[in-house]
Design an enzyme around this catalytic site. Structure first.
Site, PDB file in Angstrom:
ATOM      1  N   SER A 147       0.830  -1.206   0.000  1.00 13.49           N
ATOM      2  CA  SER A 147       0.000   0.000   0.000  1.00 13.49           C
ATOM      3  C   SER A 147       0.867   1.259   0.000  1.00 13.49           C
ATOM      4  O   SER A 147       1.685   1.451  -0.896  1.00 13.49           O
ATOM      5  CB  SER A 147      -0.942  -0.059   1.209  1.00 13.49           C
ATOM      6  OG  SER A 147      -1.934   0.921   1.127  1.00 13.49           O
ATOM      7  N   HIS A 150      -2.835  -1.359  -4.683  1.00 10.50           N
ATOM      8  CA  HIS A 150      -4.302  -1.376  -4.766  1.00 10.50           C
ATOM      9  C   HIS A 150      -4.834   0.051  -4.734  1.00 10.50           C
ATOM     10  O   HIS A 150      -4.116   0.988  -4.352  1.00 10.50           O
ATOM     11  CB  HIS A 150      -4.887  -2.192  -3.604  1.00 10.50           C
ATOM     12  CG  HIS A 150      -4.556  -1.651  -2.249  1.00 10.50           C
ATOM     13  ND1 HIS A 150      -5.125  -0.501  -1.725  1.00 10.50           N
ATOM     14  CD2 HIS A 150      -3.689  -2.085  -1.299  1.00 10.50           C
ATOM     15  CE1 HIS A 150      -4.641  -0.264  -0.529  1.00 10.50           C
ATOM     16  NE2 HIS A 150      -3.765  -1.203  -0.239  1.00 10.50           N
TER      17      HIS A 150
END
Length: 228
Positions: A119, A142
């Site tokens: 992330s 993501h």
């Protein structure tokens, strides 16, 4: 009559201040036998930003890292920075703030991803001048997520889109990965069983252009010394 004073050798690791530094920052500083002209920073667990995480969560507080990064720039004894990451991600604003600080240091910087750099950990990894990832480490790319109450208005979604663009642009600016590749990996729906995004293993992160090289501690230190 003089009373003989008993002197004891002070144990630096036993000093309360030093113990606190080890506990909070993973640092051994003044009072230890080990001295180096390299600053070592660990980013472990979740990156904690403006909201305090639960006590049972392993977290790196961004306000603890800011003075360490300033020290790299200001302290003439420090010649470079090694950032070691094993993070699940965390606060986007705090992560980007730290990444910008790392990227704008005038002294050489190298990052090493061990375990995971997921992330917001990806911008933190690519912020360094040169990045390494261990063979078994993974990185998850993501879309931006949010938790808690969300006002379902166009302005809210527009802000989230702009925040995601900030992350994508930072990775694009500080790595060899192309913007289109980053977006495709971020929005892939065939790589993760119950989510959108892509999990990249060590070599795959290098092939995608996000990380510069597969390697470990020795390789990272060697590269940093070369740049110093």
């Amino acid at each position: 009559m003089k009373v003989k004073e008993e002197t004891k050798e002070k144990n630096p690791v036993g000093d309360e201040t030093t113990r606190d530094l080890i506990k909070e920052l993973g640092l051994l500083t003044t009072g230890t036998d080990f001295e180096s002209d390299i600053q070592y920073i660990n980013i472990i667990g979740s990156v904690e930003g403006h909201s305090v995480l639960p006590a049972d969560s392993k977290a790196t507080k961004y306000e603890h890292l800011i003075p360490q990064l300033i020290a790299v720039e200001e302290n003439p004894k420090l010649k470079g920075l090694l950032v070691i990451l094993n993070t699940v991600g965390g606060d986007v604003e705090a992560g980007l703030a730290l990444a910008e600080m790392i990227a704008t240091l005038s002294k050489p910087t190298v990052s090493l991803v061990l375990g995971g750099g997921h992330s917001i950990g990806i911008p933190l990894a690519v912020a360094a001048d040169y990045s390494f990832i261990s063979k078994t480490a993974t990185m998850t790319l993501h879309p931006i997520r949010t938790t808690g109450l969300v006002i379902t208005s166009e302005t809210t979604f527009d802000y989230m889109r702009k925040t995601q663009e900030r992350v994508v642009d930072f990775i694009d600016d500080h790595s060899k990965a192309k913007k289109g590749t980053i977006i495709d990996l971020m929005n892939a729906n065939d790589n993760m069983s119950n989510d959108v995004g892509t999990i990249l293993f060590g070599k795959e992160a290098v092939e995608a252009g996000i990380i510069d090289e597969v390697g470990g501690v020795a390789e990272a230190l060697k590269e940093l010394r070369r740049r110093i």
